[in-house]
Write an enzyme that holds these catalytic residues in place. Structure first.
Site, PDB file in Angstrom:
ATOM      1  N   TYR A 144       6.799  14.720   0.634  1.00  0.00           N
ATOM      2  CA  TYR A 144       6.615  15.926   1.446  1.00  0.00           C
ATOM      3  C   TYR A 144       7.315  17.149   0.855  1.00  0.00           C
ATOM      4  CZ  TYR A 144       4.796  12.843   5.099  1.00  0.00           C
ATOM      5  OH  TYR A 144       4.052  11.928   5.809  1.00  0.00           O
ATOM      6  N   LYS A 195       7.124   0.201  -1.989  1.00  0.00           N
ATOM      7  CA  LYS A 195       5.901  -0.242  -2.666  1.00  0.00           C
ATOM      8  C   LYS A 195       6.268  -0.432  -4.134  1.00  0.00           C
ATOM      9  CE  LYS A 195       1.429  -1.025  -2.449  1.00  0.00           C
ATOM     10  NZ  LYS A 195       0.892  -2.204  -1.793  1.00  0.00           N
ATOM     11  N   ASP A 228       2.634  -2.189   3.008  1.00  0.00           N
ATOM     12  CA  ASP A 228       1.396  -2.669   3.640  1.00  0.00           C
ATOM     13  C   ASP A 228       1.675  -3.910   4.477  1.00  0.00           C
ATOM     14  OD1 ASP A 228       2.057  -3.631   1.118  1.00  0.00           O
ATOM     15  OD2 ASP A 228      -0.004  -4.004   0.486  1.00  0.00           O
ATOM     16  N   ASP A 252       7.151   8.006   8.120  1.00  0.00           N
ATOM     17  CA  ASP A 252       6.341   8.812   9.036  1.00  0.00           C
ATOM     18  C   ASP A 252       5.290   7.922   9.708  1.00  0.00           C
ATOM     19  OD1 ASP A 252       5.217  10.925  10.319  1.00  0.00           O
ATOM     20  OD2 ASP A 252       4.457  11.945   8.546  1.00  0.00           O
ATOM     21  N   ASP A 256       5.553   5.936  13.731  1.00  0.00           N
ATOM     22  CA  ASP A 256       4.550   6.150  14.777  1.00  0.00           C
ATOM     23  C   ASP A 256       3.934   4.823  15.205  1.00  0.00           C
ATOM     24  OD1 ASP A 256       4.956   8.851  14.852  1.00  0.00           O
ATOM     25  OD2 ASP A 256       2.827   9.367  14.707  1.00  0.00           O
TER      26      ASP A 256
END
Ligand code: NAD
Length: 367
Positions: A144, A195, A228, A252, A256
């Site tokens: 970001y 990852k 994942d 992020d 959620d």
């Protein structure tokens, strides 16, 4: 001995002033009934500040925040400003500036399923019963904020959008430290999510977490998971986790996802932390809910639970944080519900924002 702290309150836009109004009632109760003194002062953040001063966060308010012990925020934004004003004066730009200026690099999102609300989850009760996990999201680095970034025109008439994900050793180490410290006060387990099979930033992330663990936190259980798989495990068997630490982008999305395990947006608090001595920011995870603003029906409990986190982490009062959380649970056990958590519950009574706040105060007084 009486201890006193300064709390800057930024109600923001939409339902902000209604939900923060209920936090004021709790603060008044704390000031009159306990040995903690919370001195509050108000400031503008978001669209209300853009309307008043032309910017979503003035230097004066930022300075006030810096000179406080902690900050409690409601929410910012709304259709009045969405897409209608330049990016740098949009409400969200004020919030990003606040987080970045205070270098609040660790975002804590607790997901706790309250027994009385277990049916609000879209997962089976036996999967989420007594769920209590904490996601620690890196908040000021990664994809970001990395540069170069942009959209460029290519010679063949196509365009190319690009972003850069980068992390330094110290950026990873400081957020991992927050996760290990928290785990030490909870159930003693950290899951680091990355990852590392594909991304160099993740390879470095994993190595730095392993090194820090070996050096300073070998008493904490540590495991690693690919993002994942983590997304899948969160809905398959979320209770296997205690503290999950991850980067900005993965955090992020996962935070959620974990928030929705409880099924109730109006119930979830958050804390954003930086270096010791920096004022931390506490806020509900939901937005300014313009569709219900001004109707006295918003759920104030995420804001009150954010205040509970503030009592624990900024005012060193675990006892009062626990007391506030217990009061909220008891009110829910009694069947009081704002409309967002009413669902199809039987034997429950729908109450307004202010009635919910009043009920919490009555419980606090009786505990
Ligand atoms: P939202 O979270 O404001 O609302 C989503 C839905 O949940 C709405 O139906 C709303 O009524 C309901 N809801 C949210 N909080 C509630 C509460 N406490 N009690 C009862 N119901 C509640 O998300 P949105 O509609 O996508 O965004 C509205 C505005 O908020 C936008 O301008 C957005 O940019 C902003 N926003 C701000 C923050 C923040 O301040 N941190 C976070 C998310 C969105």
């Amino acid at each position: 001995m009486t201890t006193s702290y300064k709390l800057k309150i930024l109600a923001g836009d939409g339902i902000g002033s209604e939900i923060v109004g209920e936090a004021h009632k709790v603060i008044d109760w704390i000031n009159s009934a306990t040995d903690l003194r919370i001195e509050t002062s108000e400031g503008l953040l978001g669209g209300c500040s853009t309307d008043a001063h032309g910017v979503p966060l003035t230097d004066e308010t930022l300075n006030d925040c810096n000179n406080s012990d902690a900050i409690l925020m409601g929410a910012v934004g709304g259709p009045k400003w969405d897409g209608k004003v330049a990016y740098d004066v949009r409400p969200e730009a004020g919030l990003l500036k606040l987080r970045k200026s205070l270098d609040l690099y660790a975002n804590l999102r607790p997901t706790k399923v309250i027994d009385a609300l277990i049916d609000s989850s879209s997962l089976k009760p036996e999967i989420v019963k007594e769920l209590d996990i904490m996601i620690v999201r890196e908040l000021t680095g990664g994809l970001y904020f990395g540069t170069p970034r942009g959209i460029e025109d290519l010679k063949n008439g196509e365009q190319r959008g690009f972003n850069t994900c980068s992390y330094t050793t110290s950026e990873i180490e400081r957020v991992a430290r927050v996760a290990f410290e928290l785990a030490g006060k909870r159930n003693g387990k950290v899951t680091s999510c990355d990852k590392a099979n594909v991304l160099e930033t993740s390879k470095l992330w994993r190595q730095v977490v392993i090194d820090l663990h070996e050096r300073e936190y070998s008493d904490i259980e540590l495991d690693h998971i690919y993002v994942d798989n983590c997304a899948m495990q969160l809905v398959r068997d979320p209770r296997q986790f205690d503290v999950i630490v991850t980067d900005n982008l993965f955090g992020d999305i996962l935070s959620d996802e974990s928030a929705m395990l409880t099924g109730s947006l109006g119930m979830l608090p958050s804390a954003s932390m930086g270096n010791e001595g920096t004022p931390y920011l506490y806020e509900p995870i939901h937005g300014s809910a313009p569709d219900i603003a001004g109707k006295n029906i918003a759920n104030p409990l995420a804001t009150l639970l954010s205040l509970a986190l503030c009592l624990r982490y900024s005012f060193n009062r675990n006892d009062l944080g626990q007391k506030l959380e217990d009061a909220i649970s008891t009110v829910l056990d009694d069947g009081l519900r704002t409309s967002d958590i009413m669902g199809t519950a039987k034997n429950c009574k729908q109450v307004s924002t202010s009635e919910m706040g009043d009920a919490v105060i009555v419980k606090l007084g009786a505990m």
